[in-house]
Design a protein around this motif. Sequence first.
Motif, mmCIF file in Angstrom:
data_model
loop_
_atom_site.group_PDB
_atom_site.id
_atom_site.type_symbol
_atom_site.label_atom_id
_atom_site.label_comp_id
_atom_site.label_asym_id
_atom_site.label_seq_id
_atom_site.Cartn_x
_atom_site.Cartn_y
_atom_site.Cartn_z
ATOM 1 N N VAL A 170 -5.225 5.061 -1.322
ATOM 2 C CA VAL A 170 -4.790 5.354 -2.692
ATOM 3 C C VAL A 170 -4.921 4.115 -3.576
ATOM 4 O O VAL A 170 -5.435 4.175 -4.706
ATOM 5 C CB VAL A 170 -3.340 5.869 -2.697
ATOM 6 N N ILE A 171 -4.462 2.962 -3.085
ATOM 7 C CA ILE A 171 -4.497 1.731 -3.881
ATOM 8 C C ILE A 171 -5.935 1.315 -4.177
ATOM 9 O O ILE A 171 -6.270 0.938 -5.305
ATOM 10 C CB ILE A 171 -3.734 0.603 -3.163
ATOM 11 N N LEU A 174 -7.471 3.460 -6.848
ATOM 12 C CA LEU A 174 -6.973 3.155 -8.192
ATOM 13 C C LEU A 174 -7.721 1.984 -8.821
ATOM 14 O O LEU A 174 -7.740 1.846 -10.043
ATOM 15 C CB LEU A 174 -5.477 2.851 -8.150
ATOM 16 N N LYS A 178 -5.465 -1.496 -11.662
ATOM 17 C CA LYS A 178 -4.390 -0.514 -11.557
ATOM 18 C C LYS A 178 -3.831 -0.392 -10.137
ATOM 19 O O LYS A 178 -2.708 0.082 -9.960
ATOM 20 C CB LYS A 178 -4.886 0.852 -12.017
ATOM 21 N N GLY A 179 -4.597 -0.798 -9.131
ATOM 22 C CA GLY A 179 -4.151 -0.671 -7.759
ATOM 23 C C GLY A 179 -3.778 -1.987 -7.128
ATOM 24 O O GLY A 179 -2.598 -2.286 -6.918
ATOM 25 N N THR A 362 -13.979 5.502 -5.375
ATOM 26 C CA THR A 362 -13.181 6.423 -4.562
ATOM 27 C C THR A 362 -13.881 6.756 -3.245
ATOM 28 O O THR A 362 -13.255 6.771 -2.181
ATOM 29 C CB THR A 362 -12.892 7.715 -5.340
#
Length: 522
Positions: A170-171, A174, A178-179, A362
């Motif tokens: 997830v990080i 992002l 942002k992550g 991603t």
Amino acid sequence: MTEVQSTAPTEGRETWTSNRGFILAAVGSAVGLGNIWRFPGVAYEGGGGAFLVPYLIALVTAGIPILFLDYAVGHRFRAAAPLAFRRMWRKAEALGWFQTAILFVIATYYAVIIAWSLSYFYFSFGTTWGDDSAGFFVGEYLKVGDPGVSTQLVGGVAWPLLAVWGAIIVILALGVAKGVEKLNVIGLPLLVLGFSALVIKALTLPGASDGLNALFSPDWSALSDLNVWIAAYSQIFFSMSIAFGIMISYASFQRRKANMTSSGLVVGFANSSFEILAGIGVFSTLGFLAHQQNVAVGDLEGITGPTLSFITFPAVISEMPGSALFGALFFGSLAIAGFTSLISLVLGVSVALQEKFGLSRTTAAVTVGVTCAIVSFALFSTTTGLIALDTVDQFANNIGIVVSAIAMCVITVWLARTIEMLRTHLSMVSTFKVGKWWIPVIGVYAPVFLGVMLIQKVYDLISEGYEGYPTWYVGVFGWGTVALLVVLAIGFTAIPWRGRDDASFRAWPEIDSAAPVTGGVR
């Protein structure tokens, strides 16, 4: 050389939102598990207070200079290790993939240690390990078997490990700002506050002064022992996340106009300051344990590594007032320190694949995260995982990273001959200018000393084996790890580039001597 341009060329690459964000991320990567569980024991065994002499010399003569080298390569060539080295000198791409392979291997087992820390964070609230912390860790918790290959997953490791890899994906998805940056902006202050509270608590325990005396009382005779100096350089080298691609990737996300050397000094000294803080906290706690057992601090066992964290510290926690809070602070600090370092490991792999194969952020995050998770589960979360982790860690760190550092120094100074251009780059973008002294340090001093370290380690491993494990096991999981790094480096170098078309890439600031290496890459 030409003057620095008034404006840097525009590009679509992600950047940190601020210099503060970069520094926090770099410190978060450097401050990891080794700061807490390795430095205190190494310092104690290396002469106590006297160890600080070779330690600080190692910081100034190897740690910071090689950190500057990482920064220079990443910031000038704006890419993860494989593409950055390729832009610098086409033949150096294999070194970038060798470093990326190291990141991949370390990430697969580093995540498991974070899973242990999360489990023990939960265990702290009920001191689940009971009166036999050693028996609980290797028996009831990890269910450790003989060296071999097991397919039996350990549920207490597998479930938190799944959460770790889910969070990592997830990080990464992002992105950098942002992550990764937000993780460190939140996580690093929490780590410092939590661990500082732990140290303050430890200093109030009976026997804490005995522990501090044991750590800082100098044994000046230790300075005549070459092994002590090697230990100091090893500690600086491994704790600062240098020479295996992490800081190259992080520096590549810095804005074109960035004060790189001043940031490097902050990162280097912040990392060392945290190590000394960790030493104070750990040995204050060990002094309490020695006081409770009515023995000398030197008679205690398990003062470094996983044994310190998951056997000795739980034993201490069981005997102290407010044990749940102390345990939560310690294992929470371990988890945060590990996680901020793990994200930097996986980011280096993810960005390298994005650039090589033209993947989206991603897609790369999911691909790398899932692949790492599969290896983590298959090798390191089984009943033989502890032994596999110990063996792979020994060879990946003490051989893989040292080889990488030597190769990096030799290539930049003697083969590609780009060291003067890199020095000029750092001086042109930074307030702290890098003098000519940097070149012999990188080209002669560092590789010679690291070569001595490498030769000694290889000789010891060949002549003595490792930890009494069977020869076949060390061959497969130890030397096999080194072989895997080489195979991955060669294999990924051989694959044609499908990603970024670098025909238009232009290094900035413009430096006359850089002209031969600013061409396109396909």
